[in-house]
Write a protein that holds these residues in place. Structure first.
Motif, PDB file in Angstrom:
ATOM      1  N   GLN A  33      49.579  39.235  39.278  1.00 43.05           N
ATOM      2  CA  GLN A  33      48.311  39.481  39.946  1.00 43.05           C
ATOM      3  C   GLN A  33      47.333  38.337  39.658  1.00 43.05           C
ATOM      4  O   GLN A  33      47.302  37.800  38.553  1.00 43.05           O
ATOM      5  N   PRO A  34      46.518  37.970  40.641  1.00 45.62           N
ATOM      6  CA  PRO A  34      45.500  36.935  40.399  1.00 45.62           C
ATOM      7  C   PRO A  34      44.542  37.370  39.295  1.00 45.62           C
ATOM      8  O   PRO A  34      44.223  38.555  39.159  1.00 45.62           O
ATOM      9  N   ASP A  35      44.063  36.396  38.548  1.00 40.97           N
ATOM     10  CA  ASP A  35      43.157  36.703  37.440  1.00 40.97           C
ATOM     11  C   ASP A  35      41.933  37.485  37.909  1.00 40.97           C
ATOM     12  O   ASP A  35      41.432  38.350  37.184  1.00 40.97           O
TER      13      ASP A  35
END
Length: 228
Positions: A33-35
């Protein structure tokens, strides 16, 4: 769904089963998942996260943990034996203890580092040849082996076969855990965690229901992919 929605579902399912919602830990599955999405969950108060890939977690979590006390990291994907030391160093719990060679490597790593993450024995309740996990028929002996190595076995974990009713698999895992005096049950994902809670789950692993679908990408570090 928002984290509040997920927490409300956990509370509703727990109370319907006559259980205390506090006895169910929500693991937010943040692999790939993106930060920005992970930070949003952190800002909403989530502190327990699940990762599948050791090196991805090594890259992203030191910065995410900085200034945010109380974060727990759980490894929920298959663990290569050569990454046991790194996993013991980084994670607070390992949910994929699934073979004697890994148990022995983890035991050595625990001794070397002087720290011991909580460990869950992954049981292949569907006897699927392509899936990680100790076979159900071999689980009792394997749990005994892990204990003989002084590994802190907290419970059992399973991932039911895709497309099958998960209920029999949750019940089988519960029977195995109870037979071996284990209280922890890591079972239930985005689509079926309500059912898992009704069957005694102590840890539910929820990813897409919290974060949405993952971006299309693959791990860069050579870790083995798995379901979560």
């Amino acid at each position: 769904m928002s984290l509040d929605d997920i927490r409300q579902r956990i509370e509703t399912a727990s109370r319907a089963a006559g259980r205390d919602p506090a006895d169910v830990t929500l693991i937010a599955v943040s692999k790939l998942q993106p930060d920005a999405r992970v930070i949003a969950a952190l800002e909403a108060g989530q502190r327990v996260f699940g990762e599948n890939y050791v090196q991805e977690a090594q890259r992203k979590w030191p910065a995410l943990r900085d200034g945010r006390p109380g974060i727990e990291l759980h490894l929920i994907g298959p663990l290569q034996s050569n990454k046991a030391l790194a996993a013991v160093e980084l994670f607070d719990a390992i949910h994929s203890l699934d073979r004697p060679s890994l148990a022995q490597r983890l035991a050595r790593s625990v001794q070397d580092l002087g720290r011991a993450p909580r460990m869950f024995v992954q049981v292949n309740t569907g006897d699927e040849p392509q899936k990680a996990g100790i076979l159900a028929a071999e689980a009792d002996g394997f749990i005994a082996l892990c204990r003989s190595l002084d590994l802190p076995v907290a419970g059992c974990m399973c991932i039911p076969p895709e497309g099958e009713d998960p209920l029999p698999h949750f019940r089988l895992l519960r029977v195995i855990a109870e037979r071996n005096g284990l209280n922890g049950l890591s079972m239930g994902m985005s689509a079926d965690f309500d059912t898992a809670i009704a069957e005694g789950a102590t840890h539910v692993r929820v990813g897409s229901a919290i974060f949405g679908m993952r971006p299309k990408q693959t791990p860069e570090d050579g870790d083995t992919a798995s379901q979560a």
